[in-house]
Design an enzyme around this catalytic site. Structure first.
Site, PDB file in Angstrom:
ATOM      1  N   MET A  89      44.990  29.632   1.959  1.00  0.00           N
ATOM      2  CA  MET A  89      45.446  30.207   0.680  1.00  0.00           C
ATOM      3  C   MET A  89      46.955  30.341   0.668  1.00  0.00           C
ATOM      4  SD  MET A  89      46.629  33.373  -0.588  1.00  0.00           S
ATOM      5  CE  MET A  89      45.937  35.006  -0.403  1.00  0.00           C
ATOM      6  N   LYS A 184      45.130  44.706  -9.881  1.00  0.00           N
ATOM      7  CA  LYS A 184      45.543  45.972  -9.258  1.00  0.00           C
ATOM      8  C   LYS A 184      45.925  46.912 -10.397  1.00  0.00           C
ATOM      9  CE  LYS A 184      48.573  47.758  -5.607  1.00  0.00           C
ATOM     10  NZ  LYS A 184      49.663  47.449  -4.664  1.00  0.00           N
ATOM     11  N   HIS A 221      42.559  48.049  -4.151  1.00  0.00           N
ATOM     12  CA  HIS A 221      42.926  48.092  -5.569  1.00  0.00           C
ATOM     13  C   HIS A 221      41.830  48.736  -6.414  1.00  0.00           C
ATOM     14  CE1 HIS A 221      45.872  44.495  -4.865  1.00  0.00           C
ATOM     15  NE2 HIS A 221      46.128  45.539  -4.111  1.00  0.00           N
ATOM     16  N   ASP A 258      46.904  50.196   2.126  1.00  0.00           N
ATOM     17  CA  ASP A 258      46.646  48.964   2.898  1.00  0.00           C
ATOM     18  C   ASP A 258      46.143  49.256   4.310  1.00  0.00           C
ATOM     19  OD1 ASP A 258      47.224  47.140   0.910  1.00  0.00           O
ATOM     20  OD2 ASP A 258      49.316  46.898   1.494  1.00  0.00           O
ATOM     21  N   ASP A 288      44.116  41.873   3.860  1.00  0.00           N
ATOM     22  CA  ASP A 288      45.409  42.148   3.227  1.00  0.00           C
ATOM     23  C   ASP A 288      45.762  43.606   3.511  1.00  0.00           C
ATOM     24  OD1 ASP A 288      47.701  42.059   1.832  1.00  0.00           O
ATOM     25  OD2 ASP A 288      46.808  41.904  -0.152  1.00  0.00           O
TER      26      ASP A 288
HETATM   27  C1  GCO Z   1      49.584  44.216  -2.885  1.00  0.00           C
HETATM   28  C2  GCO Z   1      48.785  42.945  -3.064  1.00  0.00           C
HETATM   29  C3  GCO Z   1      49.423  41.758  -2.421  1.00  0.00           C
HETATM   30  C4  GCO Z   1      48.776  40.453  -2.839  1.00  0.00           C
HETATM   31  C5  GCO Z   1      49.576  39.290  -2.363  1.00  0.00           C
HETATM   32  C6  GCO Z   1      48.889  37.987  -2.595  1.00  0.00           C
HETATM   33  O1  GCO Z   1      48.999  45.277  -3.134  1.00  0.00           O
HETATM   34  O2  GCO Z   1      50.759  44.155  -2.541  1.00  0.00           O
HETATM   35  O3  GCO Z   1      47.526  43.159  -2.554  1.00  0.00           O
HETATM   36  O4  GCO Z   1      49.397  41.909  -1.031  1.00  0.00           O
HETATM   37  O5  GCO Z   1      47.480  40.362  -2.354  1.00  0.00           O
HETATM   38  O6  GCO Z   1      50.785  39.312  -3.016  1.00  0.00           O
HETATM   39  O7  GCO Z   1      49.026  37.615  -3.877  1.00  0.00           O
HETATM   40 MN    MN Z   2      45.995  41.762  -2.022  1.00  0.00          MN
HETATM   41 MN    MN Z   3      47.102  45.309  -2.224  1.00  0.00          MN
END
Ligand code: GCO
Ligand code: MN
Ligand code: MN
Length: 388
Positions: A89, A184, A221, A258, A288
């Site tokens: 990805m 998000k 999210h 996160d 992530d």
């Molecule tokens: C966040 C997002 C990012 C995206 C990433 C991929 O909360 O910062 O989850 O981590 O997943 O930019 O597009």
């Molecule tokens: Mn993400």
């Molecule tokens: Mn995120």
């Protein structure tokens, strides 16, 4: 008993930005020295990941010269070859540079919108060069702090126009690429458009090439929005739209944490893993998330290993749940078929409608039946806590 070691078939992936996080936050400076993309690939190889994902600027800094870019790519390619990691990805950073302070595709400034198109096309080329088959769109800055600033309908139309543009761009270049939209609700903007996976699913159906576009739901999210993540994932799956998934964890009502996968809500993580394994989800399982700010790079490895181990432990628990006789017999009882009623379900006919209207229901006796969900839930808890 499994050893819970990650294998390529598990398709565990991490972003360069996840294990590469230096621990900078709004209140403090970095706590770890930055590592190069190639160094991060070796780190991921060491912990047993299958793949690595990147934003264009995780790999190539936004102001890199052509020569610098070539050198970074050479080192990165070598690290991939030596570790066997793949790049499933890729995505675009449309949030970091000051030019995106009011969004990219939804900016009111046509120059910003055009630059976002240019940057994304180049980033798509870069992702495809390294073999990416899924391209994620996360609109981190596509929102507002004040709704006097942007027209919400125009913002949706502008997002649609951009995604339609990139679908045509991929087709025109014969790229074997699918797009995954990541919702998000807020952070970094006060409010972000298309705030949940459900909004994204509805939006996708309005595109010119809905078949090319799915979703990339993220645990944190949906937990930020206080909703049940697995339900959204199930809806995406049922619609054939679960192209990718971002696994991490999050306490509701807090900043974007996160956290390591499964470290906050084990029960929610269990139902999620059980769902993905039961339906046979086969796309990457992307973590992530990032390590606590207290950690050095040994701690980052602990974090990455922990994400994968927790997933595999929960996968084993899901198998245990599926083969537990007591649990399964309660489920069989709950889901018992009443063959007398079967003819009444399914597609509408006038005759069916009329006969349903005539069925005599004994509401009180139907309602009197206990459903044993307390027992089922406690058996699940016993199982998760290792007492079963
Ligand atoms: C966040 C997002 C990012 C995206 C990433 C991929 O909360 O910062 O989850 O981590 O997943 O930019 O597009
Ligand atoms: Mn993400
Ligand atoms: Mn995120």
């Amino acid at each position: 008993m499994s050893t819970f070691l990650p294998k390529p078939e598990h398709k565990f992936t991490f972003g360069l930005w996840t294990v590469g996080s230096t621990g900078r936050d709004p209140f403090g400076s970095p706590v770890r020295e930055p590592k190069t993309p190639a160094e991060l690939v070796y780190l991921l190889g060491e912990v047993g990941a299958y793949g690595v994902n990147f934003h264009d600027n995780d790999l190539i800094p936004i102001d890199a010269t052509f020569a610098e870019e070539e050198l970074i790519k050479k080192d990165f390619r070598k690290a991939l070859a030596e570790t066997g990691l793949v790049v499933p990805m890729a995505t675009t950073n449309l949030f970091g540079d000051p030019i995106f302070k009011d969004g990219a595709f939804t900016s009111n400034d046509p120059k910003v919108r055009a630059y976002a198109l240019q940057k994304t096309m180049r980033a798509i080329d870069l992702g495809v060069e390294f073999g990416a088959r899924i391209y994620v769109f996360w609109g981190g800055r596509e929102g507002t702090e004040t709704d006097s600033s942007k027209n919400a309908v125009d913002s949706i139309k502008r997002t649609r126009e951009a995604i339609n543009f990139f679908c045509e761009y991929a087709l025109d270049n014969h790229y074997n690429l699918k797009f995954a939209l990541e919702a998000k609700p807020n952070e970094p903007r006060g409010d972000i458009y298309n705030p949940t996976t459900g909004h994204m699913l509805a939006f996708i159906e309005t595109l010119d090439h809905p078949e090319m576009v799915g979703v990339n739901p993220e645990v944190a999210h949906e937990h930020m929005a206080g909703i049940n993540f697995m339900h959204g994932v199930a809806q995406a799956w049922e619609a054939g739209k679960l192209f990718h998934i971002d696994l991490n964890d999050q306490y509701p009502g807090r900043y974007d944490q996160d956290l390591r996968f499964g470290s906050r809500d084990i029960k929610a993580a269990f139902y999620l893993v059980k769902f993905l394994e039961d339906v046979g989800y086969d796309a990457p399982r992307h973590f992530d998330a990032h390590a606590f700010r207290t950690e050095d790079y040994e701690g980052v490895k602990d974090f990455a290993r922990g994400c994968m181990r927790t997933y595999l432990m929960l996968k084993e628990k899901a198998q245990q749940f599926n083969s537990d006789q007591e649990i399964q017999s309660i489920l069989a009882e709950i889901n018992a078929v009443d063959s007398e009623l079967t003819p009444y379900f399914g597609k509408y006919t006038k005759e069916k409608a009329n006969s349903i209207k005539e069925i005599p229901f004994d509401r009180a006796s139907i309602a009197n039946r206990g459903l044993k969900y307390e027992k089922l839930d406690q058996l699940t808890i016993n199982l998760l806590l290792g007492y079963r």
